[in-house]
Design a protein around this motif. Structure first.
Motif, PDB file in Angstrom:
ATOM      1  N   LEU B  33       0.823  -1.201   0.000  1.00 27.71           N
ATOM      2  CA  LEU B  33       0.000   0.000   0.000  1.00 27.71           C
ATOM      3  C   LEU B  33       0.860   1.255   0.000  1.00 27.71           C
ATOM      4  CD1 LEU B  33      -2.442  -1.431   2.620  1.00 27.71           C
ATOM      5  CD2 LEU B  33      -3.092  -0.847   0.280  1.00 27.71           C
ATOM      6  N   PHE B  34       0.359   2.257  -0.675  1.00 25.88           N
ATOM      7  CA  PHE B  34       1.106   3.493  -0.853  1.00 25.88           C
ATOM      8  C   PHE B  34       0.167   4.688  -0.726  1.00 25.88           C
ATOM      9  CE2 PHE B  34       4.737   1.331  -2.829  1.00 25.88           C
ATOM     10  CZ  PHE B  34       4.147   0.174  -3.302  1.00 25.88           C
ATOM     11  N   TRP B  35       0.728   5.794  -0.280  1.00 28.77           N
ATOM     12  CA  TRP B  35       0.080   7.093  -0.396  1.00 28.77           C
ATOM     13  C   TRP B  35       1.021   8.019  -1.159  1.00 28.77           C
ATOM     14  CZ3 TRP B  35      -4.661   9.012   0.405  1.00 28.77           C
ATOM     15  CH2 TRP B  35      -5.549   8.305   1.226  1.00 28.77           C
ATOM     16  N   LEU B  48       4.428   7.703   1.762  1.00 28.95           N
ATOM     17  CA  LEU B  48       4.778   6.563   2.604  1.00 28.95           C
ATOM     18  C   LEU B  48       4.302   5.280   1.946  1.00 28.95           C
ATOM     19  CD1 LEU B  48       1.779   5.924   3.891  1.00 28.95           C
ATOM     20  CD2 LEU B  48       2.415   7.667   5.526  1.00 28.95           C
ATOM     21  N   LYS B  49       4.774   4.161   2.508  1.00 27.39           N
ATOM     22  CA  LYS B  49       4.430   2.863   1.932  1.00 27.39           C
ATOM     23  C   LYS B  49       4.353   1.825   3.043  1.00 27.39           C
ATOM     24  CE  LYS B  49       9.333   2.079   1.065  1.00 27.39           C
ATOM     25  NZ  LYS B  49       9.757   3.331   1.747  1.00 27.39           N
ATOM     26  N   TYR B  50       3.562   0.803   2.788  1.00 28.20           N
ATOM     27  CA  TYR B  50       3.478  -0.340   3.697  1.00 28.20           C
ATOM     28  C   TYR B  50       3.724  -1.613   2.901  1.00 28.20           C
ATOM     29  CZ  TYR B  50       1.655  -4.088   6.514  1.00 28.20           C
ATOM     30  OH  TYR B  50       1.529  -5.283   7.191  1.00 28.20           O
ATOM     31  N   PHE B  51       4.695  -2.392   3.392  1.00 24.34           N
ATOM     32  CA  PHE B  51       4.950  -3.695   2.781  1.00 24.34           C
ATOM     33  C   PHE B  51       4.640  -4.814   3.763  1.00 24.34           C
ATOM     34  CE2 PHE B  51       6.129  -1.783  -0.881  1.00 24.34           C
ATOM     35  CZ  PHE B  51       7.382  -1.204  -0.954  1.00 24.34           C
ATOM     36  N   SER B  52       5.133  -4.682   4.994  1.00 19.48           N
ATOM     37  CA  SER B  52       4.923  -5.706   6.009  1.00 19.48           C
ATOM     38  C   SER B  52       5.368  -5.138   7.345  1.00 19.48           C
ATOM     39  CB  SER B  52       5.700  -6.981   5.680  1.00 19.48           C
ATOM     40  OG  SER B  52       7.087  -6.722   5.713  1.00 19.48           O
ATOM     41  N   GLY B  53       5.161  -5.925   8.419  1.00 18.49           N
ATOM     42  CA  GLY B  53       5.658  -5.520   9.721  1.00 18.49           C
ATOM     43  C   GLY B  53       4.715  -4.574  10.432  1.00 18.49           C
ATOM     44  N   ASP B  54       5.270  -3.602  11.097  1.00 23.54           N
ATOM     45  CA  ASP B  54       4.498  -2.658  11.891  1.00 23.54           C
ATOM     46  C   ASP B  54       3.399  -2.022  11.043  1.00 23.54           C
ATOM     47  OD1 ASP B  54       5.468   0.007  14.225  1.00 23.54           O
ATOM     48  OD2 ASP B  54       3.508  -0.806  13.670  1.00 23.54           O
ATOM     49  N   THR B  55       2.179  -2.090  11.538  1.00 23.63           N
ATOM     50  CA  THR B  55       1.049  -1.612  10.735  1.00 23.63           C
ATOM     51  C   THR B  55       0.913  -0.098  10.748  1.00 23.63           C
ATOM     52  OG1 THR B  55      -0.395  -1.968  12.638  1.00 23.63           O
ATOM     53  CG2 THR B  55      -0.247  -3.748  11.002  1.00 23.63           C
ATOM     54  N   LEU B  56       1.644   0.575  11.597  1.00 21.97           N
ATOM     55  CA  LEU B  56       1.662   2.035  11.607  1.00 21.97           C
ATOM     56  C   LEU B  56       2.967   2.479  10.953  1.00 21.97           C
ATOM     57  CD1 LEU B  56       0.173   4.605  12.556  1.00 21.97           C
ATOM     58  CD2 LEU B  56       1.543   4.488  14.651  1.00 21.97           C
ATOM     59  N   GLU B  64       1.457   9.917   8.624  1.00 20.19           N
ATOM     60  CA  GLU B  64       1.521   8.517   8.995  1.00 20.19           C
ATOM     61  C   GLU B  64       0.274   7.819   8.466  1.00 20.19           C
ATOM     62  OE1 GLU B  64       1.617   8.491  13.307  1.00 20.19           O
ATOM     63  OE2 GLU B  64      -0.580   8.409  13.399  1.00 20.19           O
ATOM     64  N   ALA B  65       0.341   6.511   8.366  1.00 18.02           N
ATOM     65  CA  ALA B  65      -0.820   5.739   7.923  1.00 18.02           C
ATOM     66  C   ALA B  65      -0.851   4.435   8.688  1.00 18.02           C
ATOM     67  CB  ALA B  65      -0.753   5.478   6.418  1.00 18.02           C
ATOM     68  N   GLU B  66      -2.048   3.929   8.877  1.00 24.39           N
ATOM     69  CA  GLU B  66      -2.213   2.684   9.614  1.00 24.39           C
ATOM     70  C   GLU B  66      -2.912   1.649   8.757  1.00 24.39           C
ATOM     71  OE1 GLU B  66      -4.282   3.016  13.329  1.00 24.39           O
ATOM     72  OE2 GLU B  66      -3.583   1.036  13.991  1.00 24.39           O
ATOM     73  N   PHE B  67      -2.307   0.502   8.629  1.00 24.00           N
ATOM     74  CA  PHE B  67      -2.868  -0.620   7.882  1.00 24.00           C
ATOM     75  C   PHE B  67      -3.746  -1.439   8.820  1.00 24.00           C
ATOM     76  CE2 PHE B  67      -3.585  -4.028   5.179  1.00 24.00           C
ATOM     77  CZ  PHE B  67      -3.046  -5.214   5.637  1.00 24.00           C
ATOM     78  N   LYS B  68      -5.001  -1.597   8.445  1.00 22.05           N
ATOM     79  CA  LYS B  68      -5.922  -2.431   9.225  1.00 22.05           C
ATOM     80  C   LYS B  68      -6.482  -3.494   8.286  1.00 22.05           C
ATOM     81  CE  LYS B  68      -7.256   1.048  12.645  1.00 22.05           C
ATOM     82  NZ  LYS B  68      -8.380   1.774  13.298  1.00 22.05           N
ATOM     83  N   ALA B  87      -3.295  19.855  -1.385  1.00 23.64           N
ATOM     84  CA  ALA B  87      -2.860  19.091  -2.558  1.00 23.64           C
ATOM     85  C   ALA B  87      -3.886  17.985  -2.782  1.00 23.64           C
ATOM     86  CB  ALA B  87      -1.476  18.483  -2.324  1.00 23.64           C
ATOM     87  N   GLU B  88      -3.597  17.143  -3.759  1.00 22.88           N
ATOM     88  CA  GLU B  88      -4.436  15.963  -3.963  1.00 22.88           C
ATOM     89  C   GLU B  88      -3.661  14.739  -3.505  1.00 22.88           C
ATOM     90  OE1 GLU B  88      -6.316  15.737  -7.778  1.00 22.88           O
ATOM     91  OE2 GLU B  88      -7.874  14.457  -6.923  1.00 22.88           O
ATOM     92  N   TYR B  89      -4.365  13.856  -2.816  1.00 27.68           N
ATOM     93  CA  TYR B  89      -3.741  12.688  -2.210  1.00 27.68           C
ATOM     94  C   TYR B  89      -4.300  11.416  -2.835  1.00 27.68           C
ATOM     95  CZ  TYR B  89      -1.801  15.891   1.181  1.00 27.68           C
ATOM     96  OH  TYR B  89      -1.103  16.911   1.766  1.00 27.68           O
ATOM     97  N   PHE B  90      -3.408  10.531  -3.209  1.00 35.41           N
ATOM     98  CA  PHE B  90      -3.797   9.289  -3.869  1.00 35.41           C
ATOM     99  C   PHE B  90      -3.317   8.090  -3.064  1.00 35.41           C
ATOM    100  CE2 PHE B  90      -5.334  10.901  -7.886  1.00 35.41           C
ATOM    101  CZ  PHE B  90      -4.705  12.132  -8.010  1.00 35.41           C
ATOM    102  N   CYS B  91      -4.236   7.174  -2.856  1.00 36.18           N
ATOM    103  CA  CYS B  91      -3.918   5.890  -2.249  1.00 36.18           C
ATOM    104  C   CYS B  91      -3.742   4.872  -3.381  1.00 36.18           C
ATOM    105  CB  CYS B  91      -5.060   5.473  -1.323  1.00 36.18           C
ATOM    106  SG  CYS B  91      -4.816   3.920  -0.456  1.00 36.18           S
ATOM    107  N   ALA B  92      -2.822   3.940  -3.217  1.00 36.72           N
ATOM    108  CA  ALA B  92      -2.589   2.946  -4.267  1.00 36.72           C
ATOM    109  C   ALA B  92      -2.253   1.603  -3.637  1.00 36.72           C
ATOM    110  CB  ALA B  92      -1.466   3.391  -5.194  1.00 36.72           C
TER     111      ALA B  92
END
Lengths: 118, 116
Positions: B33-35, B48-56, B64-68, B87-92
């Motif tokens: 996941l990416f913003w 920021l990006k989330y691949f694995s591990g800490d969900t925050l 910051e972003a939190e993966f749930k 600005a404009e913010y995109f989640c991917a």
């Protein structure tokens, strides 16, 4: 500065013109992408090149013709465009890990070319 | 099929207020996941990006972003918004196709306006 440079930044062309958009990346990546960003629409992936080979073409009309002579350069050749093709065209690059595991596809974007078709 | 939903097209906050931008995804496996943020006339910049591990996960510019996983969400937050955050913010969400190159699926974006 993201390391991805797009030229020109702005382009106005008539429907009978032929023009080209250029993208250059200085990040040592081996994959490059073209996206189209229109008002009120999600980003549309157009083409993907991996190691200079086209790996994806998302049903893009033939009036858009991509070219990737090497891993650092990507072109989008335009001819006989329509007014609805007016949009921001974004280039991106990433490093394909080439492993059997998940691809952590971090894409870096250029500033885009704002295209107006009259 | 993979998809990303950003329910809020436009959000307005006052400078100094807290911010939360919502993102829900649909993906059959472990998502990446990416913003991204896009300022007027600019390309997309990775926040920021989330691949694995800490969900925050922490990103640039104080975001910051939190993966749930249970909610299929990856909401973006900032405790105190600055006028320059407009600005404009995109989640991917990133896909994985074996050993071949994955691709990103983007949401439609959320436009953030900041009042002084």
């Amino acid at each position: 500065e993201t390391g991805v440079t797009q030229t020109p930044r702005h382009l106005v062309m008539g429907m009978t013109n032929k023009k080209s958009l250029k993208c250059e990346q200085h990040l040592g990546h081996n994959a490059m992408y073209w996206y189209k960003q229109s008002a009120k629409k999600p980003l549309e992936l157009m083409f993907v090149y991996n190691f200079k080979e086209q790996t994806e073409n998302n049903s893009v009309p033939s009036r858009f013709s991509p070219e990737c002579p090497n891993s650092s350069h990507l072109f989008l050749h335009l001819h006989t465009l329509q007014p609805e093709d007016s949009a921001l065209y974004l280039c991106a690059s990433s490093q394909d890990r080439g492993s059997s595991g998940p691809i952590k596809n971090i894409q870096y974007f250029g500033a885009g070319t704002r295209l107006s078709v009259l | 099929a993979q998809s990303v939903t950003q329910p809020d097209i436009h959000i307005t906050v006052s400078e100094g207020a807290s911010l939360e931008l919502r993102c829900n995804y649909s993906y059959g496996a472990t998502p990446y996941l990416f913003w991204y943020v896009q300022s007027p006339g600019q390309g997309l910049q990775l926040l920021l990006k989330y691949f694995s591990g800490d969900t925050l996960v922490q990103g640039i510019k104080g975001f910051e972003a939190e993966f749930k996983r249970s909610q299929s969400s990856f909401n973006l937050r900032k405790p105190s918004v600055h006028w320059s955050d407009a600005a404009e913010y995109f989640c991917a969400v990133g896909s994985w196709r074996g050993s071949t190159l994955g691709r990103l699926y983007f949401g439609r974006g959320t436009q953030l306006t900041v009042w002084p």
